[in-house]
Design a protein around this motif. Structure first.
Motif, short mmCIF file in Angstrom:
data_model
loop_
_atom_site.label_atom_id
_atom_site.label_comp_id
_atom_site.label_asym_id
_atom_site.label_seq_id
_atom_site.Cartn_x
_atom_site.Cartn_y
_atom_site.Cartn_z
N LEU A 12 8.24 30.47 56.05
CA LEU A 12 8.99 31.67 56.07
C LEU A 12 8.35 32.66 55.21
O LEU A 12 8.35 33.77 54.93
CB LEU A 12 10.47 31.59 55.98
N PHE A 13 7.86 31.89 53.91
CA PHE A 13 7.38 32.44 52.68
C PHE A 13 5.97 33.17 52.76
O PHE A 13 5.47 33.73 52.15
CB PHE A 13 7.46 31.93 51.43
N GLY A 14 5.36 32.77 54.21
CA GLY A 14 4.02 33.20 54.33
C GLY A 14 3.94 34.49 55.20
O GLY A 14 2.69 34.94 55.34
N MET A 15 5.04 35.11 55.46
CA MET A 15 4.79 36.44 56.33
C MET A 15 4.19 37.66 55.72
O MET A 15 3.64 38.19 56.65
CB MET A 15 6.63 36.75 56.82
N ALA B 79 2.20 37.08 53.06
CA ALA B 79 0.96 36.56 52.59
C ALA B 79 -0.24 37.23 53.28
O ALA B 79 -0.06 37.00 54.54
CB ALA B 79 0.97 35.00 52.16
N PRO B 80 -1.43 37.26 52.49
CA PRO B 80 -2.65 37.73 53.41
C PRO B 80 -3.08 36.55 54.08
O PRO B 80 -3.00 35.23 53.70
CB PRO B 80 -3.52 38.02 52.31
N ARG B 81 -3.85 36.67 55.41
CA ARG B 81 -4.36 35.67 55.95
C ARG B 81 -5.62 34.90 55.11
O ARG B 81 -5.70 33.65 55.33
CB ARG B 81 -4.92 36.29 57.25
N THR B 82 -6.16 35.71 54.25
CA THR B 82 -7.07 35.02 53.63
C THR B 82 -6.55 33.82 52.69
O THR B 82 -7.31 32.91 52.57
CB THR B 82 -7.76 36.10 52.72
N TYR B 83 -5.35 33.85 52.39
CA TYR B 83 -4.77 32.95 51.64
C TYR B 83 -3.91 31.85 52.26
O TYR B 83 -2.80 31.43 51.72
CB TYR B 83 -4.17 33.44 50.34
N GLY B 84 -3.75 31.80 53.69
CA GLY B 84 -3.08 31.00 54.56
C GLY B 84 -1.74 31.64 54.79
O GLY B 84 -0.89 30.94 55.48
N GLY B 85 -1.83 32.90 54.54
CA GLY B 85 -0.50 33.61 55.14
C GLY B 85 -0.58 34.20 56.51
O GLY B 85 -1.46 34.08 57.19
N LEU B 86 0.62 34.70 56.85
CA LEU B 86 0.60 35.28 58.20
C LEU B 86 0.50 36.82 58.43
O LEU B 86 0.19 37.27 59.47
CB LEU B 86 2.15 35.14 58.82
N GLU B 87 0.64 37.55 57.31
CA GLU B 87 0.56 38.91 57.36
C GLU B 87 1.02 39.58 58.61
O GLU B 87 0.27 40.27 59.37
CB GLU B 87 -0.89 39.29 57.02
N VAL B 88 2.11 39.59 58.83
CA VAL B 88 2.93 39.88 60.29
C VAL B 88 3.14 41.41 60.12
O VAL B 88 3.25 42.09 59.18
CB VAL B 88 4.23 39.05 60.42
N HIS B 89 3.55 42.23 61.39
CA HIS B 89 4.00 43.45 61.35
C HIS B 89 5.38 43.17 60.71
O HIS B 89 6.24 42.43 60.74
CB HIS B 89 4.40 43.51 62.96
N PRO B 90 5.64 44.31 60.00
CA PRO B 90 7.00 44.51 59.13
C PRO B 90 8.22 44.25 60.12
O PRO B 90 9.15 43.60 59.53
CB PRO B 90 6.86 46.09 58.64
N VAL B 91 8.22 44.65 61.42
CA VAL B 91 9.34 44.51 62.19
C VAL B 91 9.71 43.03 62.39
O VAL B 91 10.65 42.37 62.51
CB VAL B 91 9.39 45.49 63.33
N GLU B 92 8.53 42.07 62.70
CA GLU B 92 8.72 40.73 62.77
C GLU B 92 9.34 40.25 61.60
O GLU B 92 10.05 39.43 61.77
CB GLU B 92 7.13 40.26 62.86
N ALA B 93 8.85 40.65 60.33
CA ALA B 93 9.52 39.94 59.19
C ALA B 93 10.85 40.41 59.16
O ALA B 93 11.66 39.51 58.94
CB ALA B 93 8.79 40.42 58.02
N MET B 94 11.21 41.51 59.56
CA MET B 94 12.59 42.02 59.36
C MET B 94 13.45 41.25 60.43
O MET B 94 14.72 40.92 59.92
CB MET B 94 12.88 43.78 59.70
N ARG B 95 13.04 40.91 61.57
CA ARG B 95 13.77 40.22 62.49
C ARG B 95 14.06 38.87 61.96
O ARG B 95 15.21 38.43 62.07
CB ARG B 95 13.10 40.07 63.84
N VAL B 96 13.36 38.11 61.18
CA VAL B 96 13.31 36.69 60.53
C VAL B 96 14.24 37.15 59.26
O VAL B 96 15.13 36.04 59.22
CB VAL B 96 11.90 36.23 60.29
N TRP B 97 14.16 37.99 58.49
CA TRP B 97 15.04 38.02 57.63
C TRP B 97 16.37 38.29 57.95
O TRP B 97 17.25 37.66 57.24
CB TRP B 97 14.55 39.29 56.59
N GLU B 98 16.75 38.88 58.91
CA GLU B 98 18.15 39.05 59.53
C GLU B 98 18.76 37.89 60.11
O GLU B 98 19.56 37.54 59.76
CB GLU B 98 18.05 40.29 60.59
N ALA B 99 17.75 37.13 60.47
CA ALA B 99 18.24 35.86 61.24
C ALA B 99 18.58 34.97 60.06
O ALA B 99 19.76 34.27 60.23
CB ALA B 99 17.06 35.16 61.95
#
Length: 390
Positions: free
Chosen positions: A42-45, A47-67
Motif C-alpha cells: 500500500l505504500f507503493g501507490m 512511488a514511481p515505477r522506476t523505484y518499484g512503485g505503482l504510481e497509480v491514478h489519484p482516484v485509485e489511491a483515494m479509494r484505497v485510503w478510504e477503505a
C-alpha cells in the motif's frame, strides 16, 4: 489495480482492527499494523515505477485510503502522509532520490513548518530544529524537516528576494530525537508528535527546494508528481470520508436493532433517525464525489498539459478538500443524533468518529481559513497559502 489493492486491504483488515485500540491508547500506530500495510504494497501507490512503485491514478489511491480509513483512521492517515512525503523526492537530486528509494518505496514522515536553522559546511549543512505533526515518525524510515540558512544566529536573506529561502532536508529516523507531545482530542493513534535534531549533518544531495517543481528527479516526470501536494491533501481529506462512511454504516446496523430507552418503536421505524441517516449518507457521498471529480480533472489537466496545475484547478482542489472535511464532520453529527446515547459511550465507535472528523477539520490544509485562501485567488488577490503556489 484498484481491485488488487482493495483485496489487499481486506486481507490485512484483521491486523489493523486488532491493533487500533492499542494505537489509540499509545498515541502511535503499532509496528504490526504499519508493517502489514507496507508488506501489502500500500505504500507503493505514490512511488514511481522506476523505484518499484505503482504510481497509480489519484482516484485509485483515494479509494484505497478510504477503505483503510473505514477500518482505522490513524492507520489511513499514516498511510497517506508517509508516502506523500516520500513523493517530495521529485524535488531532490538524482542521487538523493536514489538514496531515499534505495530499498524500494520509501516511507517518510515530516512537517514543513517551522524551519530549523542550517549552517553551511563543506558538502552540506549542519541543521538544528524541531517540528510538530510528524505523523508516523515512530515507524517511518526517513524524516523530513524544513530549514533556512542561518548567518550568525539569524536567517540569511536571499540575494533575489531579500528573504531567507527555505529548503527541505531528509535524514534517517534514527538521527532525530522523537519527543512525546501528541496529546489530542482525536486522531490520537497517528503518532503526530514533535521530533528534533541538534547540529545534524545533512549532505547536499539529501536536500530539496521548497518551491514549485521545476526539474523532477529521474523517474518522477509523471503527472502524479506534478499534482504534489494536492494529491496529499486529497488523501488527508479522504480519511475524513472513510471515518464518516464507517459511522453511517455502523449507525444503520445499530438503528436496525436498537429501541431507545422510554420508546416503544425501534429506531428503524422512527422518522427522525431515518431522516438523519439519509442526511448523513448524502453528505458522505457528496464529499467523496466532489473529491474524486476534482482529483480526476486535475490529473487529466497535468497529464494533458505536461505542466503544473493551473490556478483554477488548485482552487477547485482546495474547495473540494474544505467542503469534504466540513461536510463529513457534519455527517457524523447527524449520525450522533440518530443513535442517541450510543454516541457518547466509549464501548461504541461513534465517539471516536466524532473526535477524529472534528480534529481533521482543523488541519491547516482544509480548515475554514482555506476557504478564504481560495476566495482570495478567485478575487485576484495575493496568495496567502503556500501550497496554492505549487
Amino acid at each position: 489495480m484498484t481491485t488488487e489493492l482493495l483485496a489487499a486491504v481486506e486481507r490485512i483488515k484483521p491486523v489493523i482492527q486488532a491493533h487500533a485500540g492499542t494505537a489509540e491508547a499509545d498515541r502511535r500506530l503499532t509496528g504490526a499494523a504499519y508493517d502489514a500495510m507496507y508488506e501489502a504494497g500500500l505504500f507503493g501507490m505514490l512511488a514511481p515505477r522506476t523505484y518499484g512503485g505503482l504510481e497509480v491514478h489519484p482516484v485509485e489511491a483515494m479509494r484505497v485510503w478510504e477503505a483503510v480509513a473505514r477500518v482505522d483512521t490513524a492507520a489511513a492517515w499514516n498511510l497517506v502522509m508517509n508516502q506523500c512525503l516520500s513523493a517530495y523526492a521529485a524535488w531532490m537530486s538524482p542521487e538523493g532520490a536514489r538514496e531515499l528509494f534505495r530499498h524500494g518505496p520509501a516511507i517518510t514522515a515530516g512537517s514543513l513548518n517551522p524551519p530549523g536553522a542550517a549552517t553551511r559546511v563543506e558538502g552540506g549543512w549542519r541543521v538544528t530544529g524541531r517540528v510538530p505533526y510528524g505523523s508516523g515518525c515512530h515507524n517511518a524510515r526517513w524524516l523530513a524537516m524544513p530549514a533556512i540558512e542561518s548567518d550568525g544566529g539569524s536567517p540569511k536573506p536571499g540575494p533575489e528576494t531579500g528573504r531567507a529561502t527555505p529548503f527541505a532536508v531528509f535524514f534517517p529516523k534514527e538521527q532525530a530525537t522523537i519527543l512525546d507531545t501528541w496529546r489530542t482530542l482525536g486522531m490520537r493513534g497517528t503518532g503526530s508528535t514533535d521530533y528534533a535534531v541538534e547540529d545534524l549533518f545533512v549532505p547536499d544531495h539529501m536536500t530539496a527546494p521548497v518551491a514549485p517543481l521545476a526539474r523532477p528527479a529521474p523517474g518522477f516526470e509523471g503527472p502524479l508528481f506534478r499534482m504534489w501536494p494536492w494529491i496529499c491533501i486529497m488523501g488527508e481529506t479522504t480519511v475524513s470520508v472513510g471515518a464518516a462512511a464507517a459511522a453511517v454504516d455502523e449507525a444503520v446496523q445499530l438503528c436496525k436493532a436498537k429501541t431507545a430507552a422510554y420508546n416503544v418503536a425501534p429506531l428503524r421505524e422512527q422518522q427522525l433517525p431515518q431522516f438523519q441517516l439519509g442526511k448523513a449518507k448524502a453528505r458522505v457521498d457528496a464529499s467523496r464525489d466532489t473529491l474524486h471529480a476534482a482529483a480526476s480533472e486535475a490529473f487529466a489537466e497535468v497529464e494533458r498539459s505536461g505542466q503544473l496545475l493551473s490556478r483554477d484547478a488548485k482552487i477547485r482542489l482546495q474547495l473540494a478538500a474544505c467542503f469534504a472535511a466540513e461536510t463529513c464532520a457534519e455527517a457524523v453529527r447527524f449520525v450522533n443524533d440518530a443513535v442517541g446515547a450510543s454516541a457518547f459511550r466509549e464501548d461504541r465507535p461513534f465517539e471516536r468518529h466524532f473526535r477524529d472528523t472534528h480534529t481533521m477539520l482543523q488541519h491547516s490544509s482544509k480548515s475554514s481559513a482555506r476557504y478564504a485562501s481560495a476566495g482570495r485567488l478567485m478575487l485576484g488577490l495575493e496568495n496567502d497559502w503556500v501550497w496554492l503556489s505549487f
